[in-house]
Design an enzyme around this catalytic site. Sequence first.
Site, PDB file in Angstrom:
ATOM      1  CG  HIS A 123      -2.012  -0.992   1.202  1.00 38.97           C
ATOM      2  ND1 HIS A 123      -2.868  -1.167   0.128  1.00 38.97           N
ATOM      3  CD2 HIS A 123      -2.390  -1.917   2.130  1.00 38.97           C
ATOM      4  CE1 HIS A 123      -3.716  -2.149   0.402  1.00 38.97           C
ATOM      5  NE2 HIS A 123      -3.450  -2.628   1.601  1.00 38.97           N
ATOM      6  CG  ASP A 160      -3.221  -8.322   0.678  1.00 37.72           C
ATOM      7  OD1 ASP A 160      -2.537  -8.654   1.666  1.00 37.72           O
ATOM      8  OD2 ASP A 160      -4.206  -7.547   0.749  1.00 37.72           O
ATOM      9  CG  HIS A 162      -6.822  -5.087   1.672  1.00 40.54           C
ATOM     10  ND1 HIS A 162      -6.342  -6.007   2.574  1.00 40.54           N
ATOM     11  CD2 HIS A 162      -7.962  -4.578   2.205  1.00 40.54           C
ATOM     12  CE1 HIS A 162      -7.153  -6.059   3.625  1.00 40.54           C
ATOM     13  NE2 HIS A 162      -8.147  -5.206   3.429  1.00 40.54           N
ATOM     14  CG  ASP A 244      -5.482  -9.802   3.327  1.00 40.65           C
ATOM     15  OD1 ASP A 244      -5.210 -10.326   2.231  1.00 40.65           O
ATOM     16  OD2 ASP A 244      -5.134  -8.639   3.631  1.00 40.65           O
TER      17      ASP A 244
HETATM   18 ZN   LIG Z   1      -4.461  -7.034   2.650  1.00 35.88          ZN
END
Ligand SMILES: [Zn+2]
Length: 310
Positions: A123, A160, A162, A244
């Site tokens: 991120h 992931d 996200h 996740d």
């Molecule tokens: Zn994540």
Amino acid sequence: MRTLLFTHDDCLNHVTPEGHAEQVARMHAVRDALAPLDGLIRQEAPDVADEAILRVHPQSHLDAITGAAPASGIVQLDPDTFMSPGSLSAARRAAGAMVAAVDQVLTDQADRAFIAMRPPGHHAEKTTPMGFCLFGTVAIGAAHALAAHGLDRVAIVDFDVHHGNGTQDLIWDEERVLFISSHQMPLYPGTGAANETGAHGNVMNLPLPTGSDGAHMRRVYERDVLPALDAFAPQLILISAGFDAHARDPLAQLNWDESDYVWVTEALCALADKHCAGRVVSTLEGGYDLDALWASTAAHVKSLMGTTDD
Ligand SMILES: [Zn+2]
């Protein structure tokens, strides 16, 4: 298969506030999962050269993160992102492990590598730490492969849950890197729509609907991800391995299980075998249910090693 495992005790000194999902206990779960795996070549994650960070971040970002590190206590950089006195070294060693793994895999000292470090990296944008991340670890590895080893085609696959907005930001203009991210949408950080394709068509985003399962993921990978990678013919495959998307994860609502991580890892390794002598470097991103993280990390690394038993 010669598979490296990089970690360092400094990542136990990156301390987040009580109750924070990205907690020290994650690293204990990951280490417990990997401890029984015979055959891993275990190495200490080294510090990173500033030069490697500065290939993807400006000096102002390195200075800001370095300057933000507290002498004591915990400082907050954004609503989700914190630094304790040990955080700078932990993040630097995560990037350093990435660089060292790329070096060893590209000089045929190893075939595969897994980096068991925190904080995660995908991120972090050029000048913005966010989403628990300080430096763009996987992008630093890709940039190192291009600059130090003269590669022309490096693929990054981010599974992931996200969107890897930071990696996307760091490689947006880099046509020698193909970045592919699958992620739940809508979900933090809100980016990652299919029409975000990079300056050279070098970004592929695959939003996955809330509640979808591993079977859905496998169809998306078979239809879009694997053919795109095959056509790109990477000389190195890097993985942003967040766990996740697991059904048990408290931060997201996909329904993958350990067998899905085996499947996706084996599919990526098969393409690495075809195009780049099996070279894969994978780095830990998210994964916040400790039991799911334990089981998924073991499944992923066994698959990297080619010793999966299920
Ligand atoms: Zn994540």
